[in-house]
Write a protein that holds these residues in place. Structure first.
Motif, PDB file in Angstrom:
ATOM      1  N   GLY A   1       2.330  -0.944 -11.321  1.00  0.00           N
ATOM      2  CA  GLY A   1       1.102  -1.537 -12.133  1.00  0.00           C
ATOM      3  C   GLY A   1      -0.180  -1.329 -11.336  1.00  0.00           C
ATOM      4  N   PRO A   2      -1.035  -2.157 -11.769  1.00  0.00           N
ATOM      5  CA  PRO A   2      -2.509  -1.783 -10.786  1.00  0.00           C
ATOM      6  C   PRO A   2      -2.756  -2.233  -9.280  1.00  0.00           C
ATOM      7  CG  PRO A   2      -2.731  -3.341 -12.839  1.00  0.00           C
ATOM      8  CD  PRO A   2      -1.263  -3.106 -12.681  1.00  0.00           C
ATOM      9  N   THR A   3      -3.105  -1.283  -8.685  1.00  0.00           N
ATOM     10  CA  THR A   3      -2.922  -1.286  -7.284  1.00  0.00           C
ATOM     11  C   THR A   3      -3.404  -2.557  -6.657  1.00  0.00           C
ATOM     12  OG1 THR A   3      -3.564   1.102  -6.961  1.00  0.00           O
ATOM     13  CG2 THR A   3      -4.022  -0.721  -5.128  1.00  0.00           C
ATOM     14  N   ALA A   4      -4.187  -3.519  -7.520  1.00  0.00           N
ATOM     15  CA  ALA A   4      -4.644  -4.739  -6.897  1.00  0.00           C
ATOM     16  C   ALA A   4      -3.435  -5.808  -7.243  1.00  0.00           C
ATOM     17  CB  ALA A   4      -5.879  -5.158  -7.715  1.00  0.00           C
ATOM     18  N   GLN A   5      -2.768  -5.427  -8.014  1.00  0.00           N
ATOM     19  CA  GLN A   5      -1.432  -6.637  -8.442  1.00  0.00           C
ATOM     20  C   GLN A   5      -0.331  -6.243  -7.437  1.00  0.00           C
ATOM     21  OE1 GLN A   5      -0.964  -6.757 -12.640  1.00  0.00           O
ATOM     22  NE2 GLN A   5      -3.002  -7.045 -12.950  1.00  0.00           N
ATOM     23  N   LEU A   6       0.005  -5.069  -6.708  1.00  0.00           N
ATOM     24  CA  LEU A   6       1.226  -4.905  -6.007  1.00  0.00           C
ATOM     25  C   LEU A   6       0.821  -5.233  -4.439  1.00  0.00           C
ATOM     26  CD1 LEU A   6       1.776  -3.435  -8.665  1.00  0.00           C
ATOM     27  CD2 LEU A   6       2.682  -1.642  -7.297  1.00  0.00           C
ATOM     28  N   PRO A   7       1.652  -5.293  -3.584  1.00  0.00           N
ATOM     29  CA  PRO A   7       1.691  -5.533  -2.308  1.00  0.00           C
ATOM     30  C   PRO A   7       0.779  -4.249  -1.710  1.00  0.00           C
ATOM     31  CG  PRO A   7       4.098  -5.357  -2.807  1.00  0.00           C
ATOM     32  CD  PRO A   7       3.516  -5.097  -4.245  1.00  0.00           C
ATOM     33  N   SER A   8       0.171  -4.967  -0.536  1.00  0.00           N
ATOM     34  CA  SER A   8      -0.961  -4.124   0.033  1.00  0.00           C
ATOM     35  C   SER A   8      -0.598  -3.408   1.087  1.00  0.00           C
ATOM     36  CB  SER A   8      -2.085  -5.001   0.430  1.00  0.00           C
ATOM     37  OG  SER A   8      -1.804  -6.118   1.461  1.00  0.00           O
ATOM     38  N   SER A   9       0.926  -3.683   1.462  1.00  0.00           N
ATOM     39  CA  SER A   9       1.568  -2.784   2.925  1.00  0.00           C
ATOM     40  C   SER A   9       2.539  -2.473   2.765  1.00  0.00           C
ATOM     41  CB  SER A   9       1.163  -3.674   4.020  1.00  0.00           C
ATOM     42  OG  SER A   9       1.906  -4.867   3.979  1.00  0.00           O
ATOM     43  N   ALA A  10       3.230  -1.453   3.306  1.00  0.00           N
ATOM     44  CA  ALA A  10       4.698  -0.989   3.327  1.00  0.00           C
ATOM     45  C   ALA A  10       4.787  -0.245   4.562  1.00  0.00           C
ATOM     46  CB  ALA A  10       4.918  -0.070   1.961  1.00  0.00           C
ATOM     47  N   ASP A  11       6.049   0.298   4.705  1.00  0.00           N
ATOM     48  CA  ASP A  11       6.405   0.953   5.996  1.00  0.00           C
ATOM     49  C   ASP A  11       5.771   2.334   5.800  1.00  0.00           C
ATOM     50  OD1 ASP A  11       8.090  -0.862   7.087  1.00  0.00           O
ATOM     51  OD2 ASP A  11       9.855  -0.209   5.666  1.00  0.00           O
ATOM     52  N   VAL A  12       5.773   2.987   4.576  1.00  0.00           N
ATOM     53  CA  VAL A  12       4.975   3.999   4.325  1.00  0.00           C
ATOM     54  C   VAL A  12       4.185   3.803   3.449  1.00  0.00           C
ATOM     55  CG1 VAL A  12       5.248   6.578   3.626  1.00  0.00           C
ATOM     56  CG2 VAL A  12       7.035   5.598   5.234  1.00  0.00           C
ATOM     57  N   VAL A  13       2.877   4.379   3.535  1.00  0.00           N
ATOM     58  CA  VAL A  13       1.658   4.118   2.319  1.00  0.00           C
ATOM     59  C   VAL A  13       1.149   5.550   2.056  1.00  0.00           C
ATOM     60  CG1 VAL A  13      -0.467   3.040   1.784  1.00  0.00           C
ATOM     61  CG2 VAL A  13       1.283   1.908   3.197  1.00  0.00           C
ATOM     62  N   ILE A  14       0.970   5.823   0.832  1.00  0.00           N
ATOM     63  CA  ILE A  14       0.556   7.015   0.246  1.00  0.00           C
ATOM     64  C   ILE A  14      -0.523   6.904  -0.543  1.00  0.00           C
ATOM     65  CG2 ILE A  14       0.603   9.229  -1.041  1.00  0.00           C
ATOM     66  CD1 ILE A  14       3.921   8.816  -0.644  1.00  0.00           C
ATOM     67  N   ASP A  15      -1.633   7.527  -0.235  1.00  0.00           N
ATOM     68  CA  ASP A  15      -3.128   7.318  -1.044  1.00  0.00           C
ATOM     69  C   ASP A  15      -2.972   8.306  -1.998  1.00  0.00           C
ATOM     70  OD1 ASP A  15      -5.588   7.173  -2.017  1.00  0.00           O
ATOM     71  OD2 ASP A  15      -6.688   7.574  -0.257  1.00  0.00           O
TER      72      ASP A  15
ATOM     73  N   THR B   1      10.484   0.234   2.862  1.00  0.00           N
ATOM     74  CA  THR B   1       9.530   0.194   1.805  1.00  0.00           C
ATOM     75  C   THR B   1       8.441   1.421   1.806  1.00  0.00           C
ATOM     76  OG1 THR B   1       7.858  -1.360   3.029  1.00  0.00           O
ATOM     77  CG2 THR B   1       9.798  -2.292   1.553  1.00  0.00           C
ATOM     78  N   LEU B   2       7.902   1.753   0.460  1.00  0.00           N
ATOM     79  CA  LEU B   2       6.776   2.944   0.395  1.00  0.00           C
ATOM     80  C   LEU B   2       5.924   2.304  -0.679  1.00  0.00           C
ATOM     81  CD1 LEU B   2       7.580   6.542   0.157  1.00  0.00           C
ATOM     82  CD2 LEU B   2       6.234   5.308  -1.771  1.00  0.00           C
ATOM     83  N   LEU B   3       4.470   2.438  -0.338  1.00  0.00           N
ATOM     84  CA  LEU B   3       3.624   2.078  -1.451  1.00  0.00           C
ATOM     85  C   LEU B   3       2.802   3.386  -1.715  1.00  0.00           C
ATOM     86  CD1 LEU B   3       2.134  -0.083  -3.094  1.00  0.00           C
ATOM     87  CD2 LEU B   3       0.639  -0.321  -1.003  1.00  0.00           C
ATOM     88  N   LEU B   4       2.963   3.800  -2.953  1.00  0.00           N
ATOM     89  CA  LEU B   4       1.913   4.964  -3.471  1.00  0.00           C
ATOM     90  C   LEU B   4       0.639   3.930  -4.211  1.00  0.00           C
ATOM     91  CD1 LEU B   4       2.681   8.207  -4.868  1.00  0.00           C
ATOM     92  CD2 LEU B   4       1.330   6.637  -6.296  1.00  0.00           C
TER      93      LEU B   4
END
Length: 368
Positions: free
Chosen positions: A38-52, A3-6
Motif C-alpha cells: 500500500g502507500p508508504t505512509a500506511q505501512l510499518p515504518s521499520s523492519a530488519d531490512v529497509v530498501i529505499d 522482516t523486510l520493508l521496501l
C-alpha cells in the motif's frame, strides 16, 4: 521472524483482482511472505531490512512456464540457424548427447541469472535428455545456490529413431529408467507446502519422442503423487502430420485419448489449434505456456493467445530454451508476446497490462 520493508517506490503494480496501483508505495514482508502492500505512509515504518525504492517501478516477479536451461550452452549454432523444428532438433541432438552433469549445472546457473536479472523469480525447466552423468539434481543444485523458485520438469525420450521416433537412439532412455528416476525426484525434492522453493513436475518430451504407454504411466504416477504434468504440444504442422500418421488423430485429441487434460496439465507452444481445441482447453482447465520468440525463431507460427484468453484458457509466458530464443529475458518475452498478438489480431486486441498479467498471475495459475 525476519522482516523486510521496501518503501517510497514511485509506482507499485500489484496485478491483484482490482489491478491496484500505489504511488509512493511500500511492501512489507515477514518471513519471506508479503504481509502488506500500500502507500508508504500506511505501512510499518521499520523492519530488519529497509530498501529505499525511490525512482523505481515495482512489479510482481515474473513466472517462466517453460525453459530448456541446458540449451544456454548451445546458442547460435550456425548449422541450426535457418532450420525449422524437426531439422533443428536433428542438428542439435548429437551435440546435446555430449552434455555432462557439470555442463547442465553451469548452463542452469547462467540461464537462471538471466531470468532473475530480467525480473523472473519463478521458473520451470524441462530437462529431457540425460546422457553421461546428467541429472535434474544438477539444476536443482544451481537453483538453490542462486535463490530462484524452481519447478523442474523431469522429461524423457523413449521413442528413438529405430522405433519410428525423431531422436537418435543414443539420446533416449528406457521407460523403466525414466519412471524410476521420476519417482526418485518426487520423493527426494518435491515440496508441496506454501512458499515452497522446489516442486517437481513430470514431462515426457513430445508426441514424436515418447510412446503412448509412457504418457499414460507418467500421468498415473503424477496423479498418485499429486504433481503436475507437462509436455510440448501442437508446436508445428510437422508434429500434427506425425500424430495423424502415427496415431490417427490431431495432437490435442491424442492428449485427450491418453488422459492428459485437466488442471494438473500444462502444454507448451499450442500454436496449431482450432476453435474446438481452444474450447476443450478452457473446459478442462488445461494450461498453456506461450513462447513467442521461439515460435518466431523457428518459423513455427503464431499461437492464438488472444482467442485462448477470451475463452478462459489459463495462459502463462515462457522464454523456451536458449537454442531457439538466444536469450532468457522475461521482460523482452512479454514485449514480444504483446507485439506478436497485435500482428495477428490488431493493435487493440491485447494491452501491456494483459501481457504483464500473463507473465505474472497467468504463469502462477498455470503452475498451480
Amino acid at each position: 521472524m525476519p522482516t523486510l520493508l521496501l518503501r517510497h517506490a514511485d509506482l507499485i503494480l500489484t496485478m491483484d483482482d482490482r489491478k491496484a496501483r500505489f504511488h509512493d508505495g511500500a511492501i512489507f514482508v515477514r518471513d519471506n511472505f508479503i504481509e502488506a502492500v500500500g502507500p508508504t505512509a500506511q505501512l510499518p515504518s521499520s523492519a530488519d531490512v529497509v530498501i529505499d525504492a525511490s525512482g523505481m517501478i515495482v512489479l510482481p516477479g515474473f513466472v517462466n512456464t517453460h525453459h530448456h536451461l541446458y540449451q544456454t550452452l548451445t546458442r547460435v549454432i550456425p548449422e541450426a540457424q535457418n532450420a525449422k523444428l524437426f531439422d533443428w532438433l536433428v542438428t542439435l541432438y548429437p551435440i546435446w548427447a555430449r552434455l555432462t552433469g557439470e555442463a547442465v549445472y553451469i548452463s542452469a546457473l547462467v540461464g537462471m541469472a538471466e531470468l532473475l536479472l530480467s525480473g523472473c523469480t519463478t521458473t520451470t525447466d524441462h530437462l529431457y535428455i540425460f546422457p553421461n552423468d546428467v541429472s535434474v539434481d544438477d539444476e536443482i543444485r544451481a537453483a538453490k545456490e542462486i535463490g530462484i523458485r524452481f519447478h523442474p520438469c523431469r522429461g524423457g525420450m523413449s521413442l528413438g529413431r529405430s522405433k519410428g521416433g525423431l531422436p537418435p537412439d543414443e539420446v533416449v532412455q528406457t521407460e523403466e529408467e525414466i519412471l524410476a528416476d521420476s519417482e526418485r525426484l518426487i520423493k527426494t525434492y518435491h515440496d508441496p507446502s506454501p512458499g515452497s522453493m522446489c516442486r517437481i513436475a513430470l514431462a515426457p518430451c513430445s508426441p514424436f519422442s515418447v510412446t503412448p504407454e509412457l504418457m499414460r504411466e507418467t500421468a498415473q504416477m503424477a496423479r498418485r503423487y499429486g504433481v503436475l504434468l507437462h509436455t510440448h504440444l501442437a508446436e508445428t504442422t510437422d508434429e500434427e502430420e506425425f500424430c495423424l500418421e502415427k496415431f490417427g488423430m490431431r495432437p490435442l485429441d491424442y492428449m485427450a485419448h491418453l488422459g492428459w487434460l485437466g488442471e494438473d496439465v500444462w502444454f507448451v507452444h499450442v500454436v496449431h489449434v482450432n476453435s474446438r481445441d481452444i474450447k476443450i482447453l478452457a473446459e478442462t482447465k488445461s494450461g498453456v505456456a506461450h513462447c513467442p520468440t521461439s515460435n518466431m525463431r523457428l518459423g513455427s507460427g503464431i499461437s492464438p493467445v488472444v482467442e485462448m484468453l477470451r475463452a478462459g484458457v489459463r495462459v502463462g509466458l515462457a522464454v523456451d530454451g536458449s537454442a531457439s530464443n538466444d536469450s532468457s529475458h522475461m521482460l523482452a518475452e512479454a514485449r514480444q508476446a504483446l507485439l506478436l498478438q497485435r500482428v495477428r489480431y490488431g493493435s487493440d486486441s491485447i494491452s501491456a497490462e494483459d501481457v504483464l498479467e500473463m507473465a505474472t498471475r497467468g504463469g502462477a495459475r498455470v503452475l498451480g
